[in-house]
Design an enzyme around this catalytic site. Structure first.
Site, mmCIF file in Angstrom:
data_model
loop_
_atom_site.group_PDB
_atom_site.id
_atom_site.type_symbol
_atom_site.label_atom_id
_atom_site.label_comp_id
_atom_site.label_asym_id
_atom_site.label_seq_id
_atom_site.Cartn_x
_atom_site.Cartn_y
_atom_site.Cartn_z
ATOM 1 N N GLY A 1 0.799 -1.228 0.000
ATOM 2 C CA GLY A 1 0.000 0.000 0.000
ATOM 3 C C GLY A 1 0.830 1.275 0.000
ATOM 4 O O GLY A 1 0.465 2.258 -0.666
ATOM 5 N N LYS B 1 -10.562 -10.390 4.578
ATOM 6 C CA LYS B 1 -9.651 -9.455 3.902
ATOM 7 C C LYS B 1 -10.109 -8.006 4.079
ATOM 8 O O LYS B 1 -11.175 -7.624 3.595
ATOM 9 C CB LYS B 1 -9.602 -9.821 2.413
ATOM 10 C CG LYS B 1 -8.796 -8.899 1.550
ATOM 11 C CD LYS B 1 -7.330 -9.172 1.669
ATOM 12 C CE LYS B 1 -6.503 -8.148 0.893
ATOM 13 N NZ LYS B 1 -5.094 -8.195 1.304
ATOM 14 N N LYS C 1 2.168 -12.244 4.102
ATOM 15 C CA LYS C 1 3.483 -12.057 3.460
ATOM 16 C C LYS C 1 4.423 -13.209 3.821
ATOM 17 O O LYS C 1 5.078 -13.773 2.948
ATOM 18 C CB LYS C 1 4.119 -10.729 3.901
ATOM 19 C CG LYS C 1 3.316 -9.522 3.464
ATOM 20 C CD LYS C 1 4.001 -8.239 3.837
ATOM 21 C CE LYS C 1 3.006 -7.098 3.873
ATOM 22 N NZ LYS C 1 2.092 -7.035 2.717
HETATM 23 P P1 ADP Z 1 1.070 -3.780 2.628
HETATM 24 O O1 ADP Z 1 0.189 -2.678 2.178
HETATM 25 O O2 ADP Z 1 2.492 -3.599 2.205
HETATM 26 O O3 ADP Z 1 0.534 -5.150 2.328
HETATM 27 P P2 ADP Z 1 0.360 -4.126 5.446
HETATM 28 O O4 ADP Z 1 0.021 -2.934 6.245
HETATM 29 O O5 ADP Z 1 -0.707 -5.062 5.022
HETATM 30 O O6 ADP Z 1 1.208 -3.599 4.218
HETATM 31 O O7 ADP Z 1 1.455 -4.997 6.227
HETATM 32 C C1 ADP Z 1 2.691 -4.449 6.690
HETATM 33 C C2 ADP Z 1 2.590 -4.091 8.175
HETATM 34 O O8 ADP Z 1 2.549 -5.263 8.983
HETATM 35 C C3 ADP Z 1 3.779 -3.363 8.738
HETATM 36 O O9 ADP Z 1 3.747 -1.993 8.437
HETATM 37 C C4 ADP Z 1 3.669 -3.642 10.250
HETATM 38 O O10 ADP Z 1 2.990 -2.584 10.896
HETATM 39 C C5 ADP Z 1 2.781 -4.865 10.324
HETATM 40 N N1 ADP Z 1 3.318 -6.018 11.043
HETATM 41 C C6 ADP Z 1 2.541 -6.880 11.743
HETATM 42 N N2 ADP Z 1 3.252 -7.860 12.298
HETATM 43 C C7 ADP Z 1 4.546 -7.621 11.975
HETATM 44 C C8 ADP Z 1 5.771 -8.306 12.252
HETATM 45 N N3 ADP Z 1 5.804 -9.412 12.979
HETATM 46 N N4 ADP Z 1 6.925 -7.787 11.747
HETATM 47 C C9 ADP Z 1 6.905 -6.666 11.008
HETATM 48 N N5 ADP Z 1 5.768 -5.976 10.708
HETATM 49 C C10 ADP Z 1 4.598 -6.448 11.172
HETATM 50 MG MG MG Z 2 -1.388 -5.922 3.047
#
Ligand code: ADP
Ligand code: MG
Length: 310
Positions: free
Chosen positions: A11, A127, A272
């Protein structure tokens, strides 16, 4: 070493809203073209959470005030988001390549991804899509029939079904473009979810996770590396706690153990790490990297990010 890379944009690579996206894609294009300049073959994928939510809400609002406006199926919302995001991204990439005198065609491919109609995800929507709402707004939307959940401490969001990707309909085209040295933007927003009915593909009411769809694509086009670019430089265990620990190398076995121990938040880091594991274990030598956009090349060189491999 030049690699065949599937680069999944999160995002933060696209921003929120029209003006922000147009600006964000410029920085994103610079980071992608850096990789191309290093000689890598790059296939670009991206998320669409805020965009698909915006498109869906706009058509819902229009349908409420103007009876003739059709409500859009979620599959069509995803298709629109692929077009709108791809348009900005391919233009930014084209311009950045031209500015560096690199001759390389760029195009966005409207991409459909097969899901199973009896995937249990259809019975349990998980989701998050669209913008964040307060608790009060969320409870009103719940009364209006939407599924609302709290999203990683950042507020309430609407949730839809997120079935697993099984096949990518246009994979041969992606492969042909990649092999011809072209840059292709594909499986946007996880791809348009479709269910196979003989020769017919029926749009499904779902949003496929872009990390899962990107891993599936990387497998199918035989990529060397899946790179998931997000808002954090590395993956952590005990994330946000005093004993937080950032990970550099992560074996498949450790990743699976950390998943079971609940270190990765559902809907953000969990898909991820799961997608990274699925790709890394699909064939020896395959690696997944999770890092931030600005550190992608350093991550490929093993200098930062979290690398998931055998
Ligand atoms: P994207 O839009 O890239 O898919 P998301 O917001 O869905 O991003 O996912 C990334 C976020 O996940 C990070 O910014 C962080 O806040 C969060 N996060 C949750 N658990 C973890 C973890 N164990 N290690 C690192 N980040 C984490
Ligand atoms: Mg995401």
């Amino acid at each position: 070493m030049n690699k065949k890379i599937v680069l999944a944009l999160g995002g933060n690579a696209l921003g929120e809203g029209l003006a922000e996206q147009m600006q964000a894609v410029k920085t994103t294009a610079r980071a992608i073209v850096d990789l191309i300049e290093h000689g890598h073959q790059v296939v670009v994928t991206h998320g669409n959470g805020p965009q698909v939510g915006m498109i869906n809400l706009a058509f819902e609002a229009a349908a409420k005030s103007e009876a003739h406006t059709p409500m859009l199926p979620m599959s069509v919302c995803v298709a629109l988001s692929q077009g709108y995001i791809g348009y900005d991204l391919q233009n930014a990439l084209r311009e950045e390549l031209l500015d560096r005198n690199i001759v390389k065609p760029v195009a966005t491919l409207i991409t459909q991804v097969i899901v199973n109609g009896s995937d249990p995800a259809f019975l349990n929507p998980t989701k998050p899509i669209g913008s964040f709402f307060t608790k009060a707004e969320a409870s009103q939307l719940t009364k209006n029939g939407y599924n609302m959940v709290e999203d990683a401490g950042r507020g309430y969001r609407r949730v839809v079904a997120s079935p697993k990707p099984i096949d990518i309909v246009e994979k041969e085209t992606v492969r042909a473009m990649m092999e011809a040295g072209q840059v292709v933007i594909t499986v946007g927003g996880g791809g348009i979810p479709v269910i196979r009915e003989g020769n017919h593909l029926r749009g499904a009411s779902a949003v496929i996770d872009k990390d899962w769809a990107s891993a599936k694509l990387a497998e199918m086009i035989d990529a060397d590396m899946l790179i998931i670019l997000t808002a954090v430089e590395k993956v952590a265990i005990n994330f946000g706690k005093p004993n937080e620990q950032w990970l550099e190398q992560l074996s498949i076995a450790d990743a699976q153990r950390f998943i079971e121990e609940g270190h990765f938040a559902k809907g953000s880091m969990l898909p991820k790490v799961e997608a990274a594991v699925a790709f890394a274990e699909s064939k020896p030598g395959r690696q997944a990297l999770i890092t931030v956009l600005s550190k992608a090349q350093q991550g490929i060189e093993g200098k930062t990010g979290t690398v998931i491999s055998h």
